[in-house]
Design an enzyme around this catalytic site. Structure first.
Site, PDB file in Angstrom:
ATOM      1  N   LYS A  10       0.820  -1.212   0.000  1.00  5.56           N
ATOM      2  CA  LYS A  10       0.000   0.000   0.000  1.00  5.56           C
ATOM      3  C   LYS A  10       0.862   1.273   0.000  1.00  5.56           C
ATOM      4  O   LYS A  10       2.054   1.230   0.324  1.00  5.56           O
ATOM      5  CB  LYS A  10      -0.937  -0.021   1.213  1.00  5.56           C
ATOM      6  CG  LYS A  10      -1.998  -1.129   1.140  1.00  5.56           C
ATOM      7  CD  LYS A  10      -2.993  -1.002   2.299  1.00  5.56           C
ATOM      8  CE  LYS A  10      -4.074  -2.071   2.230  1.00  5.56           C
ATOM      9  NZ  LYS A  10      -5.088  -1.889   3.298  1.00  5.56           N
ATOM     10  N   TYR A  50     -12.500  -1.609  -3.965  1.00  4.08           N
ATOM     11  CA  TYR A  50     -13.022  -1.821  -2.605  1.00  4.08           C
ATOM     12  C   TYR A  50     -14.553  -1.734  -2.557  1.00  4.08           C
ATOM     13  O   TYR A  50     -15.110  -1.457  -1.491  1.00  4.08           O
ATOM     14  CB  TYR A  50     -12.408  -0.804  -1.648  1.00  4.08           C
ATOM     15  CG  TYR A  50     -11.014  -1.182  -1.164  1.00  4.08           C
ATOM     16  CD1 TYR A  50     -10.815  -2.308  -0.358  1.00  4.08           C
ATOM     17  CD2 TYR A  50      -9.899  -0.405  -1.479  1.00  4.08           C
ATOM     18  CE1 TYR A  50      -9.549  -2.646   0.103  1.00  4.08           C
ATOM     19  CE2 TYR A  50      -8.626  -0.743  -1.016  1.00  4.08           C
ATOM     20  CZ  TYR A  50      -8.471  -1.871  -0.229  1.00  4.08           C
ATOM     21  OH  TYR A  50      -7.217  -2.212   0.244  1.00  4.08           O
ATOM     22  N   PHE A  58     -15.432   3.573   6.869  1.00  5.67           N
ATOM     23  CA  PHE A  58     -14.085   4.009   6.490  1.00  5.67           C
ATOM     24  C   PHE A  58     -13.848   3.985   4.980  1.00  5.67           C
ATOM     25  O   PHE A  58     -12.731   4.195   4.519  1.00  5.67           O
ATOM     26  CB  PHE A  58     -13.031   3.147   7.200  1.00  5.67           C
ATOM     27  CG  PHE A  58     -13.208   1.652   7.008  1.00  5.67           C
ATOM     28  CD1 PHE A  58     -12.774   1.029   5.848  1.00  5.67           C
ATOM     29  CD2 PHE A  58     -13.817   0.885   7.997  1.00  5.67           C
ATOM     30  CE1 PHE A  58     -12.937  -0.336   5.658  1.00  5.67           C
ATOM     31  CE2 PHE A  58     -13.980  -0.489   7.818  1.00  5.67           C
ATOM     32  CZ  PHE A  58     -13.537  -1.094   6.647  1.00  5.67           C
ATOM     33  N   ARG A  86      -2.173 -14.098   3.847  1.00  4.95           N
ATOM     34  CA  ARG A  86      -2.813 -13.430   4.994  1.00  4.95           C
ATOM     35  C   ARG A  86      -2.018 -13.706   6.271  1.00  4.95           C
ATOM     36  O   ARG A  86      -1.904 -12.839   7.139  1.00  4.95           O
ATOM     37  CB  ARG A  86      -4.282 -13.834   5.136  1.00  4.95           C
ATOM     38  CG  ARG A  86      -5.156 -13.288   3.993  1.00  4.95           C
ATOM     39  CD  ARG A  86      -6.625 -13.279   4.319  1.00  4.95           C
ATOM     40  NE  ARG A  86      -6.954 -12.320   5.348  1.00  4.95           N
ATOM     41  CZ  ARG A  86      -7.315 -11.052   5.108  1.00  4.95           C
ATOM     42  NH1 ARG A  86      -7.396 -10.582   3.870  1.00  4.95           N
ATOM     43  NH2 ARG A  86      -7.597 -10.249   6.100  1.00  4.95           N
ATOM     44  N   THR A  92      -5.444  -7.179  10.502  1.00  2.00           N
ATOM     45  CA  THR A  92      -5.762  -5.880   9.890  1.00  2.00           C
ATOM     46  C   THR A  92      -5.224  -4.733  10.747  1.00  2.00           C
ATOM     47  O   THR A  92      -4.642  -3.782  10.233  1.00  2.00           O
ATOM     48  CB  THR A  92      -7.298  -5.736   9.748  1.00  2.00           C
ATOM     49  OG1 THR A  92      -7.804  -6.890   9.081  1.00  2.00           O
ATOM     50  CG2 THR A  92      -7.667  -4.487   8.970  1.00  2.00           C
ATOM     51  N   ARG A 103       2.453  -6.557   8.804  1.00  2.00           N
ATOM     52  CA  ARG A 103       1.736  -5.425   9.393  1.00  2.00           C
ATOM     53  C   ARG A 103       2.335  -5.041  10.748  1.00  2.00           C
ATOM     54  O   ARG A 103       2.394  -3.861  11.087  1.00  2.00           O
ATOM     55  CB  ARG A 103       0.246  -5.737   9.468  1.00  2.00           C
ATOM     56  CG  ARG A 103      -0.424  -5.539   8.088  1.00  2.00           C
ATOM     57  CD  ARG A 103      -1.799  -6.112   8.035  1.00  2.00           C
ATOM     58  NE  ARG A 103      -2.575  -5.630   6.889  1.00  2.00           N
ATOM     59  CZ  ARG A 103      -3.740  -6.158   6.510  1.00  2.00           C
ATOM     60  NH1 ARG A 103      -4.256  -7.177   7.190  1.00  2.00           N
ATOM     61  NH2 ARG A 103      -4.375  -5.675   5.466  1.00  2.00           N
ATOM     62  N   ASN A 113      -2.189   0.268   6.644  1.00  2.00           N
ATOM     63  CA  ASN A 113      -1.627  -0.962   7.216  1.00  2.00           C
ATOM     64  C   ASN A 113      -0.746  -1.759   6.249  1.00  2.00           C
ATOM     65  O   ASN A 113      -0.698  -2.979   6.314  1.00  2.00           O
ATOM     66  CB  ASN A 113      -2.752  -1.813   7.815  1.00  2.00           C
ATOM     67  CG  ASN A 113      -3.812  -2.174   6.798  1.00  2.00           C
ATOM     68  OD1 ASN A 113      -3.704  -1.794   5.630  1.00  2.00           O
ATOM     69  ND2 ASN A 113      -4.815  -2.912   7.218  1.00  2.00           N
ATOM     70  N   HIS A 116      -2.234  -5.336   1.411  1.00  2.00           N
ATOM     71  CA  HIS A 116      -3.570  -5.917   1.175  1.00  2.00           C
ATOM     72  C   HIS A 116      -3.405  -7.370   0.765  1.00  2.00           C
ATOM     73  O   HIS A 116      -2.421  -7.725   0.103  1.00  2.00           O
ATOM     74  CB  HIS A 116      -4.282  -5.169   0.043  1.00  2.00           C
ATOM     75  CG  HIS A 116      -5.481  -5.923  -0.495  1.00  2.00           C
ATOM     76  ND1 HIS A 116      -6.724  -5.836   0.086  1.00  2.00           N
ATOM     77  CD2 HIS A 116      -5.593  -6.828  -1.516  1.00  2.00           C
ATOM     78  CE1 HIS A 116      -7.568  -6.651  -0.578  1.00  2.00           C
ATOM     79  NE2 HIS A 116      -6.902  -7.251  -1.549  1.00  2.00           N
ATOM     80  N   GLU A 127      -9.679 -10.082  -8.112  1.00  2.00           N
ATOM     81  CA  GLU A 127      -8.743  -8.984  -7.841  1.00  2.00           C
ATOM     82  C   GLU A 127      -7.532  -9.037  -8.782  1.00  2.00           C
ATOM     83  O   GLU A 127      -7.082  -7.995  -9.268  1.00  2.00           O
ATOM     84  CB  GLU A 127      -8.320  -9.022  -6.366  1.00  2.00           C
ATOM     85  CG  GLU A 127      -9.499  -8.700  -5.454  1.00  2.00           C
ATOM     86  CD  GLU A 127      -9.191  -8.773  -3.967  1.00  2.00           C
ATOM     87  OE1 GLU A 127      -8.063  -9.110  -3.581  1.00  2.00           O
ATOM     88  OE2 GLU A 127     -10.112  -8.477  -3.185  1.00  2.00           O
TER      89      GLU A 127
HETATM   90  P1  ADP Z   1      -8.079  -6.766   5.508  1.00  2.00           P
HETATM   91  O1  ADP Z   1      -7.285  -5.770   4.680  1.00  2.00           O
HETATM   92  O2  ADP Z   1      -7.263  -7.309   6.641  1.00  2.00           O
HETATM   93  O3  ADP Z   1      -8.723  -7.835   4.678  1.00  2.00           O
HETATM   94  P2  ADP Z   1     -10.711  -5.507   5.713  1.00  2.00           P
HETATM   95  O4  ADP Z   1     -11.039  -6.232   4.445  1.00  2.00           O
HETATM   96  O5  ADP Z   1     -11.640  -5.667   6.868  1.00  2.00           O
HETATM   97  O6  ADP Z   1      -9.241  -5.921   6.223  1.00  2.00           O
HETATM   98  O7  ADP Z   1     -10.584  -3.958   5.439  1.00  2.00           O
HETATM   99  C1  ADP Z   1     -10.000  -3.486   4.236  1.00  2.00           C
HETATM  100  C2  ADP Z   1      -9.078  -2.338   4.564  1.00  2.00           C
HETATM  101  O8  ADP Z   1      -9.855  -1.249   5.068  1.00  2.00           O
HETATM  102  C3  ADP Z   1      -8.038  -2.603   5.676  1.00  2.00           C
HETATM  103  O9  ADP Z   1      -6.901  -3.273   5.229  1.00  2.00           O
HETATM  104  C4  ADP Z   1      -7.737  -1.195   6.137  1.00  2.00           C
HETATM  105  O10 ADP Z   1      -6.856  -0.527   5.238  1.00  2.00           O
HETATM  106  C5  ADP Z   1      -9.109  -0.537   6.047  1.00  2.00           C
HETATM  107  N1  ADP Z   1      -9.822  -0.611   7.336  1.00  2.00           N
HETATM  108  C6  ADP Z   1     -10.383  -1.712   7.904  1.00  2.00           C
HETATM  109  N2  ADP Z   1     -10.940  -1.433   9.098  1.00  2.00           N
HETATM  110  C7  ADP Z   1     -10.731  -0.099   9.289  1.00  2.00           C
HETATM  111  C8  ADP Z   1     -11.077   0.824  10.329  1.00  2.00           C
HETATM  112  N3  ADP Z   1     -11.733   0.417  11.401  1.00  2.00           N
HETATM  113  N4  ADP Z   1     -10.707   2.119  10.183  1.00  2.00           N
HETATM  114  C9  ADP Z   1     -10.027   2.540   9.084  1.00  2.00           C
HETATM  115  N5  ADP Z   1      -9.677   1.724   8.060  1.00  2.00           N
HETATM  116  C10 ADP Z   1     -10.026   0.432   8.158  1.00  2.00           C
HETATM  117 MG    MG Z   2     -10.204  -7.701   3.244  1.00  2.00          MG
END
Ligand code: ADP
Ligand code: MG
Length: 138
Positions: A10, A50, A58, A86, A92, A103, A113, A116, A127
């Site tokens: 990212k 997304y 968010f 993962r 996350t 991370r 973070n 992805h 994707e």
């Molecule tokens: P992951 O990336 O671990 O699969 P998610 O699919 O739940 O997590 O979320 C997608 C992305 O959205 C996260 O990687 C992060 O960049 C962002 N995100 C998730 N939860 C939050 C939050 N509570 N506040 C801000 N950004 C968030």
């Molecule tokens: Mg995800």
């Protein structure tokens, strides 16, 4: 059986100069890189990627961030690639990510973070094809 997943380094991690270290860990982790390029997404492209999160609070912040600067998109192959990637990424929220995960080492916050990863084989296929043409995959 070996399979593909989709990953992103990212904008936060690219800006901080962590791409090389992350790629080293990907290779050390036994992944084969099948596709890789540096891109700078438009807001619209980030919103499309997304779209599943469109209703989350968010979503605006996330798509602003992902279109704010270049990132590295990757097609990664390994045995059980989705889970393996993962596991290497970690939780996350970097505060909850295990020691040794990307991370934990490179992420600054739950939003920014560092990486992805796809959450299922089905989404990995979607994707990878969102970002790569057939010619760009080896
Ligand atoms: P992951 O990336 O671990 O699969 P998610 O699919 O739940 O997590 O979320 C997608 C992305 O959205 C996260 O990687 C992060 O960049 C962002 N995100 C998730 N939860 C939050 C939050 N509570 N506040 C801000 N950004 C968030
Ligand atoms: Mg995800």
């Amino acid at each position: 059986m070996s399979s593909l997943t989709f990953g992103i380094i990212k904008p936060d991690a690219v800006k901080k100069g962590h791409s090389g270290k992350i790629i080293d860990k990907i290779l050390a982790g036994g992944f084969t890189i099948r596709g890789m390029k540096l891109i700078h997404m438009t807001k619209k492209e980030a919103e499309g990627f997304y779209a599943v999160h469109a209703e989350r609070p968010f979503y605006g912040e996330l798509t602003e961030f992902m279109s704010s600067a270049p990132c590295v998109v990757m097609a990664l192959e390994k045995e059980n690639a989705v889970k393996a990637w993962r596991d290497l990424m970690g939780a996350t929220n970097p505060a909850e990510a295990e020691v040794g995960t990307l991370r934990r080492e490179f992420a600054g916050s739950i939003g920014e973070n560092a990486v992805h990863g796809s959450d299922s084989d089905e989404n990995a296929t979607i994707e990878v094809s969102y970002f790569f043409s057939k010619l760009e995959l080896v």
